[in-house]
Design an enzyme around this catalytic site. Structure first.
Site, PDB file in Angstrom:
ATOM      1  N   GLY A  12       0.812  -1.217   0.000  1.00 26.60           N
ATOM      2  CA  GLY A  12       0.000   0.000   0.000  1.00 26.60           C
ATOM      3  C   GLY A  12       0.844   1.265   0.000  1.00 26.60           C
ATOM      4  CG  ASP A  13       0.330   3.968   2.234  1.00 26.70           C
ATOM      5  OD1 ASP A  13      -0.823   4.317   1.939  1.00 26.70           O
ATOM      6  OD2 ASP A  13       0.651   3.562   3.377  1.00 26.70           O
ATOM      7  CD  GLU A  14       1.585   0.085  -3.204  1.00 22.97           C
ATOM      8  OE1 GLU A  14       0.564   0.803  -3.112  1.00 22.97           O
ATOM      9  OE2 GLU A  14       1.614  -1.098  -2.853  1.00 22.97           O
ATOM     10  CE  LYS A  16      -3.047   2.012  -3.732  1.00 24.05           C
ATOM     11  NZ  LYS A  16      -1.993   2.099  -2.717  1.00 24.05           N
ATOM     12  N   GLY A  17      -2.737   7.129  -5.858  1.00 26.75           N
ATOM     13  CA  GLY A  17      -3.600   8.303  -6.024  1.00 26.75           C
ATOM     14  C   GLY A  17      -2.995   9.289  -7.015  1.00 26.75           C
ATOM     15  CB  ALA A  39      -7.850   3.558   0.666  1.00 29.63           C
ATOM     16  N   GLY A  40      -5.886   5.773   1.940  1.00 31.43           N
ATOM     17  CA  GLY A  40      -5.632   7.215   1.952  1.00 31.43           C
ATOM     18  C   GLY A  40      -4.803   7.529   0.726  1.00 31.43           C
ATOM     19  CG  HIS A  41      -5.739   6.408  -2.689  1.00 29.18           C
ATOM     20  ND1 HIS A  41      -6.423   5.719  -3.645  1.00 29.18           N
ATOM     21  CD2 HIS A  41      -5.273   5.467  -1.834  1.00 29.18           C
ATOM     22  CE1 HIS A  41      -6.379   4.416  -3.376  1.00 29.18           C
ATOM     23  NE2 HIS A  41      -5.692   4.245  -2.274  1.00 29.18           N
ATOM     24  NE  ARG A 144     -23.865 -15.977   3.425  1.00 30.42           N
ATOM     25  CZ  ARG A 144     -24.128 -17.274   3.496  1.00 30.42           C
ATOM     26  NH1 ARG A 144     -24.995 -17.807   2.694  1.00 30.42           N
ATOM     27  NH2 ARG A 144     -23.495 -18.037   4.370  1.00 30.42           N
ATOM     28  CD  GLN A 230      -6.867  -1.291   1.058  1.00 28.79           C
ATOM     29  OE1 GLN A 230      -7.642  -1.911   0.355  1.00 28.79           O
ATOM     30  NE2 GLN A 230      -7.194  -0.143   1.608  1.00 28.79           N
ATOM     31  CB  THR A 307      -3.316   5.436  11.225  1.00 26.05           C
ATOM     32  OG1 THR A 307      -2.187   4.952  10.495  1.00 26.05           O
ATOM     33  CG2 THR A 307      -4.534   4.583  10.908  1.00 26.05           C
ATOM     34  NE  ARG A 309      -1.159   2.557  11.758  1.00 32.34           N
ATOM     35  CZ  ARG A 309      -1.667   1.372  11.450  1.00 32.34           C
ATOM     36  NH1 ARG A 309      -1.453   0.329  12.243  1.00 32.34           N
ATOM     37  NH2 ARG A 309      -2.376   1.186  10.354  1.00 32.34           N
ATOM     38  CB  SER A 419       6.494   9.499  -9.418  1.00 31.30           C
ATOM     39  OG  SER A 419       6.134  10.570  -8.586  1.00 31.30           O
TER      40      SER A 419
HETATM   41  P1  GDP Z   1      -1.496   5.777  -2.165  1.00 28.92           P
HETATM   42  O1  GDP Z   1      -2.234   5.270  -0.983  1.00 28.92           O
HETATM   43  O2  GDP Z   1      -0.896   4.667  -2.970  1.00 28.92           O
HETATM   44  O3  GDP Z   1      -2.306   6.703  -3.036  1.00 28.92           O
HETATM   45  O4  GDP Z   1      -0.275   6.627  -1.604  1.00 28.92           O
HETATM   46  P2  GDP Z   1      -0.310   7.693  -0.380  1.00 28.92           P
HETATM   47  O5  GDP Z   1      -0.966   8.931  -0.862  1.00 28.92           O
HETATM   48  O6  GDP Z   1      -0.829   7.072   0.857  1.00 28.92           O
HETATM   49  O7  GDP Z   1       1.235   7.900  -0.135  1.00 28.92           O
HETATM   50  C1  GDP Z   1       2.094   8.387  -1.118  1.00 28.92           C
HETATM   51  C2  GDP Z   1       2.757   9.671  -0.590  1.00 28.92           C
HETATM   52  O8  GDP Z   1       3.869   9.996  -1.400  1.00 28.92           O
HETATM   53  C3  GDP Z   1       1.842  10.879  -0.647  1.00 28.92           C
HETATM   54  O9  GDP Z   1       2.145  11.722   0.430  1.00 28.92           O
HETATM   55  C4  GDP Z   1       2.230  11.540  -1.964  1.00 28.92           C
HETATM   56  O10 GDP Z   1       1.960  12.939  -1.990  1.00 28.92           O
HETATM   57  C5  GDP Z   1       3.699  11.277  -1.987  1.00 28.92           C
HETATM   58  N1  GDP Z   1       4.306  11.144  -3.319  1.00 28.92           N
HETATM   59  C6  GDP Z   1       3.755  10.657  -4.449  1.00 28.92           C
HETATM   60  N2  GDP Z   1       4.685  10.564  -5.420  1.00 28.92           N
HETATM   61  C7  GDP Z   1       5.830  11.008  -4.892  1.00 28.92           C
HETATM   62  C8  GDP Z   1       7.166  11.132  -5.383  1.00 28.92           C
HETATM   63  O11 GDP Z   1       7.485  10.780  -6.512  1.00 28.92           O
HETATM   64  N3  GDP Z   1       8.097  11.638  -4.511  1.00 28.92           N
HETATM   65  C9  GDP Z   1       7.799  12.003  -3.256  1.00 28.92           C
HETATM   66  N4  GDP Z   1       8.782  12.475  -2.490  1.00 28.92           N
HETATM   67  N5  GDP Z   1       6.564  11.882  -2.743  1.00 28.92           N
HETATM   68  C10 GDP Z   1       5.607  11.386  -3.548  1.00 28.92           C
HETATM   69  P1  IMO Z   2      -3.820   2.678   0.523  1.00 26.13           P
HETATM   70  O1  IMO Z   2      -4.981   2.476  -0.423  1.00 26.13           O
HETATM   71  C1  IMO Z   2      -1.214   0.955   3.560  1.00 26.13           C
HETATM   72  C2  IMO Z   2      -2.970  -2.028   6.231  1.00 26.13           C
HETATM   73  C3  IMO Z   2      -3.114  -1.651   7.674  1.00 26.13           C
HETATM   74  C4  IMO Z   2      -2.976  -3.018   8.329  1.00 26.13           C
HETATM   75  C5  IMO Z   2      -3.686  -3.934   7.341  1.00 26.13           C
HETATM   76  C6  IMO Z   2      -5.128  -4.245   7.700  1.00 26.13           C
HETATM   77  O2  IMO Z   2      -3.704   4.045   1.048  1.00 26.13           O
HETATM   78  O3  IMO Z   2      -2.572   2.140  -0.083  1.00 26.13           O
HETATM   79  P2  IMO Z   2      -7.389  -2.834   7.638  1.00 26.13           P
HETATM   80  O4  IMO Z   2      -7.755  -1.570   8.312  1.00 26.13           O
HETATM   81  O5  IMO Z   2      -7.483  -2.798   6.156  1.00 26.13           O
HETATM   82  O6  IMO Z   2      -8.086  -4.045   8.197  1.00 26.13           O
HETATM   83  O7  IMO Z   2      -5.824  -3.052   8.022  1.00 26.13           O
HETATM   84  O8  IMO Z   2      -3.651  -3.267   6.085  1.00 26.13           O
HETATM   85  N1  IMO Z   2      -3.592  -1.077   5.264  1.00 26.13           N
HETATM   86  C7  IMO Z   2      -2.905  -0.236   4.508  1.00 26.13           C
HETATM   87  N2  IMO Z   2      -1.582   0.040   4.464  1.00 26.13           N
HETATM   88  N3  IMO Z   2      -2.053   1.580   2.704  1.00 26.13           N
HETATM   89  C8  IMO Z   2      -3.370   1.296   2.715  1.00 26.13           C
HETATM   90  O9  IMO Z   2      -4.234   1.786   1.808  1.00 26.13           O
HETATM   91  C9  IMO Z   2      -3.865   0.381   3.675  1.00 26.13           C
HETATM   92  N4  IMO Z   2      -5.084  -0.094   3.980  1.00 26.13           N
HETATM   93  C10 IMO Z   2      -4.911  -0.996   4.955  1.00 26.13           C
HETATM   94  O10 IMO Z   2      -2.104  -0.768   8.082  1.00 26.13           O
HETATM   95  O11 IMO Z   2      -1.616  -3.409   8.358  1.00 26.13           O
HETATM   96 MG    MG Z   3      -2.260   5.503   1.098  1.00 27.92          MG
END
Ligand code: GDP
Ligand code: IMO
Ligand code: MG
Length: 451
Positions: A12-14, A16-17, A39-41, A144, A230, A307, A309, A419
């Protein structure tokens, strides 16, 4: 064929948003089909930062329809908060958003159960969920008998069904009251009913049969973008179980979550960070707890979007990402946050695991084997240059190009997007023709003659 999907290949948090926001320019419909407010994008454009949780990251563009399908665990309070946030900042949502009447609703008991159950697990056993009620909501969906979907709010049976479920949930919570350290409060059906009736009115303009809408649209040739939430290593069936989320977050979840058959997807983009991060519990073979992780966490601002964290940080794990790229049928890669490792003398990539003295490139199916896996690293030279202003592949330092090429080689797919910062503009598109793309192996059909 008109479907593209964006799948995170790690935990997660790659970013994607960010990618979805960019790709929305070439699509008419953007679809969130699994996960929920866990999720947090993040999207950054023109110096403004947008944090989206349930609403697709395409919403910031005009002339796009955003869809939340029945595969999503829908917290109505969260989605209303997001609509208000967007409209308050000048982004039109009405007329641009459709939410499936099949989406299962998150209720206060789901959030209470999530916190109680995960909180009851000690140290290394806790999943470390986001506490958003996602697991309990999906559990009730599969079970269900205790589930309520968005469409149910508009039917007269809703009240009696809610009262029945609250009765059962209160019995369960009473059991917890005697054993848990933190005493959960019992639920008040009348108050919950009143609250959810208000949500129903607010959401009424958006509710639709999104399965029918998407099927009509895709058969009619609409260009559709599927936004995974995720990452594939958190997939309920194929991830690092039990340290996963409760939905199919790898590419296999697109069809089941959206109702659009996989045959319509022509482009699967696997998104990776240039290194690894993980939030919550569970094994992460390449995790670092030293100056490397500090460097990555501080430069990459690796703190959870939902969160807050601190995220666990480590080297790029090509064994894990190759597994999830294959699992998700990835055609091409987007490598994000390449600016972050700048300043490190050397970079490591994990190319194999050592499990009980044997080297393997196989990603273990049991989490205990993954816990034992010691990463085998390949070391590449680092770079000192700041990449945040680089806008072309050719202008990247030689070491950064070599690092990207090695990731592409190890995962077996070309890196077509890079990126170098959070902003839309800080993105490099690579020349597709420069890459020789090997097709995925085709099925070898057995015939009586060659059997
Ligand atoms: P998502 O859940 O996959 O959409 O990713 P998140 O938004 O949770 O986390 C990605 C974080 O990296 C965000 O704070 C973005 O603003 C930031 N971000 C995205 N692309 C880049 C990049 O190429 N470089 C840096 N330094 N930050 C980035
Ligand atoms: P995005 O879309 C990173 C992780 C939680 C926990 C596990 C299970 O922003 O990439 P849950 O609340 O889903 O039952 O938690 O999955 N987790 C994520 N980690 N990015 C996310 O979403 C996540 N959504 C859940 O931290 O380890
Ligand atoms: Mg995220």
């Amino acid at each position: 064929m008109p479907g593209t999907c964006v799948i995170g290949l790690q935990w997660g948090d790659e970013a994607k948003g960010k990618l979805v926001d960019i790709l929305t320019e070439d699509h008419e419909i953007v679809v969130r089909y699994q996960g929920g407010a866990n999720a947090g994008h993040t999207v950054v454009s023109n110096g403004q930062t947008w944090k989206l949780s349930l609403i697709p990251s395409g919403i910031l563009r005009d002339n796009v329809v955003c869809v939340i399908t029945g595969g999503v665990a829908l917290d109505p309070a969260s989605v209303i908060k997001e609509i208000d946030m967007l409209e308050g900042r000048g982004v039109r949502v009405e007329g641009k958003l459709r939410i499936s009447d099949r989406a299962h609703l998150v209720f206060p008991w789901h959030v209470a159960e999530d916190k109680l159950l995960d909180g009851s697990l000690s140290g290394g056993e806790a999943i470390g969920t986001t506490g958003r009620g996602i697991g309990p909501c999906y559990r009730d969906k599969v079970g269900r008998s205790l589930a309520i979907r968005l469409g149910d709010l508009y039917r007269k049976e809703f009240r009696s069904r809610l009262e029945h479920i609250v009765g059962i949930k209160n019995q369960l919570l009473s059991g917890w009251q005697s054993s848990a350290a933190s005493k959960p409060e019992l639920l008040d059906a009348a108050a919950i009913h009143a609250q959810y009736m208000q949500y129903a009115e607010r959401l009424r303009p958006y509710v639709a049969d999104t399965t029918a809408y998407l099927l009509d649209a895709i058969e009619g040739g609409s260009r559709m973008l599927f936004e995974g939430a995720q990452g594939a290593l958190l997939d309920i069936d194929h991830g690092t179980f039990p340290f996963v989320t409760s939905s199919n977050s790898s590419g296999v979840g697109v069809a089941s979550g959206s109702g659009v058959p996989g045959r319509w997807i022509e482009r699967v983009i696997g998104v990776v960070k240039a290194y690894s991060t993980r939030v919550g519990g569970g094994p992460m073979p390449t995790e670092q707890n030293n100056q490397i992780s500090e460097h990555l966490r501080e430069r990459g601002r690796e703190y959870g979007t939902v969160t807050m964290r601190p995220r666990r940080c480590g080297w790029f794990d090509a064994v894990a990402a190759r597994y999830t790229a294959r699992l998700s049928g990835v055609d091409e890669l987007a490598v994000m946050l390449l600016d972050v490792p700048a300043g490190l003398d050397e970079l490591k990539i994990c190319t194999a695991y050592d499990v009980d003295g044997k080297q393997t490139s196989h990603f273990p199916s049991h989490v205990d084997d993954l816990k034992k896996a010691k990463p085998v690293y390949e070391t590449l030279p680092g770079w000192r240059e700041d990449l945040t202003t680089v806008r072309s592949y050719d202008a990247l330092p030689v070491a950064a190009k070599a690092y990207l090429a090695r990731i592409g080689e190890l995962l077996g797919r070309p890196v077509l997007t890079v990126s170098v910062g959070p902003d839309r503009e800080q993105t490099i598109f690579c020349d597709r023709t420069a890459h020789e793309q090997k097709p995925w192996p085709r099925p070898q059909h057995r015939t009586p003659a060659n059997d």
